[in-house]
Design a protein around this motif. Structure first.
Motif, PDB file in Angstrom:
ATOM      1  N   UNK A   8       0.853  -1.185   0.000  1.00  0.00           N
ATOM      2  CA  UNK A   8       0.000   0.000   0.000  1.00  0.00           C
ATOM      3  C   UNK A   8       0.887   1.233   0.000  1.00  0.00           C
ATOM      4  N   UNK A   9       0.588   2.190  -0.853  1.00  0.00           N
ATOM      5  CA  UNK A   9       1.314   3.454  -0.862  1.00  0.00           C
ATOM      6  C   UNK A   9       0.404   4.544  -1.416  1.00  0.00           C
ATOM      7  N   UNK A  10       0.871   5.764  -1.372  1.00  0.00           N
ATOM      8  CA  UNK A  10       0.115   6.865  -1.946  1.00  0.00           C
ATOM      9  C   UNK A  10       0.282   6.855  -3.456  1.00  0.00           C
ATOM     10  N   UNK A  11      -0.802   7.128  -4.162  1.00  0.00           N
ATOM     11  CA  UNK A  11      -0.754   7.134  -5.623  1.00  0.00           C
ATOM     12  C   UNK A  11       0.304   8.102  -6.139  1.00  0.00           C
ATOM     13  N   UNK A  12       0.456   9.218  -5.472  1.00  0.00           N
ATOM     14  CA  UNK A  12       1.402  10.222  -5.953  1.00  0.00           C
ATOM     15  C   UNK A  12       2.827   9.701  -5.943  1.00  0.00           C
ATOM     16  N   UNK A  13       3.145   8.788  -5.039  1.00  0.00           N
ATOM     17  CA  UNK A  13       4.501   8.243  -5.004  1.00  0.00           C
ATOM     18  C   UNK A  13       4.755   7.333  -6.203  1.00  0.00           C
ATOM     19  N   UNK A  14       3.748   6.561  -6.595  1.00  0.00           N
ATOM     20  CA  UNK A  14       3.910   5.718  -7.779  1.00  0.00           C
ATOM     21  C   UNK A  14       4.021   6.580  -9.026  1.00  0.00           C
ATOM     22  N   UNK A  15       3.185   7.594  -9.134  1.00  0.00           N
ATOM     23  CA  UNK A  15       3.237   8.480 -10.290  1.00  0.00           C
ATOM     24  C   UNK A  15       4.585   9.204 -10.350  1.00  0.00           C
ATOM     25  N   UNK A  16       5.098   9.647  -9.202  1.00  0.00           N
ATOM     26  CA  UNK A  16       6.394  10.330  -9.169  1.00  0.00           C
ATOM     27  C   UNK A  16       7.524   9.396  -9.588  1.00  0.00           C
ATOM     28  N   UNK A  17       7.453   8.133  -9.181  1.00  0.00           N
ATOM     29  CA  UNK A  17       8.490   7.176  -9.571  1.00  0.00           C
ATOM     30  C   UNK A  17       8.517   6.994 -11.084  1.00  0.00           C
TER      31      UNK A  17
END
Length: 386
Positions: free
Chosen positions: A103-112
């Motif tokens: 589980x993580x914040x969507x923004x972290x996946x998008x930033x990666x």
């Protein structure tokens, strides 16, 4: 096809950027067109199942994304008073060889994904680029041509609307509110879902003590979707669902109606292919929206890197993806029916049936959702960055 082929990707969300990265790792040039004036996403969490993590490993992002998230190591299903209806399904899943859910914040996946593409001269990202029309021979708005065009522009896809005019988006009759919050209370919180009488909610721990929660109820007038309405609706529920709502501010709550796409007969048209919600938007009940978009990216890039004419390569992608996305769309739709059951008698019967279901059956059902592996030869050979 040219030695250094060009893909035009419409949509700069998770599916679009993942597809751009998958193609760049196979030496394609990519142009990403995003209608918004910036590529960003805040305020919501995301669950990445083992199938999504396998896709991220192919993209070279697996270790980085795992470092930003939190493994869901405990959780199951409860009623609104907090009484357990199942055993600890998440603990059983986490103990499996391929692991459980991250589980993580969507923004972290998008930033990666953004960081992995940053500085690449073969990648062009244009924001504020609304697309008006696409042709089957891969021309966008009469001017921009690619060897392929990829529609990654979500539920209300302009690409799909242009080439799949009979596609149908339908409401589920449900509305969801999502938030990320943090409570001062030090009580340990596990993950899982809670079912009431026509309403349901879910909870997942995030790093640094934060919590991702969602609340779902039958459709109500938009004017009623303000934070106080949700606070009152879920006030009697078990900790920490009402407490998170009570601590939230109006701008922290994301509220939207839930829709699904009637399954398409094909995901390709000429030199155009669809990925993510543009291809198979489904209810969120299996948590597979972003997971399937990541799978799409890996499989489409592998298909386009194979031999033969572009149309044949895309047909290979279509043959590979359609059975799986149709199966999961149907399962997700069905999975959304049980928590929406209302009425005292029907709810009691449903809860009894859940209690009588062996834990192993639930674990096998979860594993059946994540039973995807990358195509042969698609394994990532180097990290995207770092």
């Amino acid at each position: 096809m040219a030695a250094n082929p060009h893909a035009v990707i419409v949509g700069g969300g998770i599916g679009g950027l993942a597809t751009a990265l998958a193609l760049r790792r196979r030496s394609w040039r990519v142009t990403v067109l995003e209608r918004r004036t910036s590529i960003s996403e805040i305020g919501a969490g995301i669950t990445l199942w083992p199938n999504a993590l396998r896709a991220l490993d192919v993209l070279g992002l697996g270790p980085h994304v795992r470092s930003r998230g939190k493994a869901l190591v405990s959780g199951g299903m409860r009623d609104q008073r907090g009484k357990w209806l199942t055993g600890d399904v998440m603990r059983e899943l986490a103990a499996q060889p391929d692991g459980g859910i991250l589980v993580l914040e969507r923004r972290h996946l998008l930033a990666a994904l953004q960081d992995a593409l940053a500085g690449d001269e073969q990648v062009g990202i244009r924001v504020g680029a609304a697309v008006g029309g696409v042709t089957a021979d891969a021309v966008v708005d009469g001017a921009l041509r690619g060897d392929v065009v990829i529609g990654a522009d979500g539920l209300n896809s302009a690409v799909r609307r242009a080439l799949w005019p009979r596609a149908e988006v339908r409401t589920t009759g449900m509305v969801a509110a999502r938030l990320i919050g943090k409570l001062e209370d030090s009580r340990a919180v596990g993950g899982g879902e809670t079912w009431g009488r026509g309403d349901y909610a879910g909870l997942s721990p995030l790093p640094e003590g934060r919590l991702y929660a969602y609340y779902v109820t039958r459709r109500v007038p938009e004017a009623s979707r303000a934070l106080p309405w949700w606070q009152q609706r879920f006030a009697p529920w078990h900790y920490p669902l009402p407490q998170l709502l009570a601590a939230a501010t109006p701008d922290e709550l994301l509220c939207h109606e839930l829709f699904e796409l009637v399954p398409l007969d094909t995901l390709v048209c000429g030199h155009v292919a669809l990925v993510g919600d543009a291809a198979h938007a489904m209810t969120p009940n299996l948590g597979q929206g972003a997971c399937l978009a990541l799978e799409d990216a890996v499989e489409l890039a592998a298909a386009l890197d194979s031999g033969g004419a572009v149309e044949d390569r895309l047909r290979g992608y279509d043959r590979s993806r359609l059975p799986r996305v149709h199966r999961l769309a149907k399962r997700s739709h069905t999975a959304g029916l049980a928590p929406a059951v209302s009425g005292r008698t029907l709810t009691a019967i449903r809860n009894t049936l859940i209690r009588l279901t062996p834990l192993g059956v639930s674990v096998r059902a979860f594993r059946g959702v994540a039973d995807w592996n990358p195509p042969a030869g698609a394994a990532g050979d180097k990290p995207a960055f770092g």
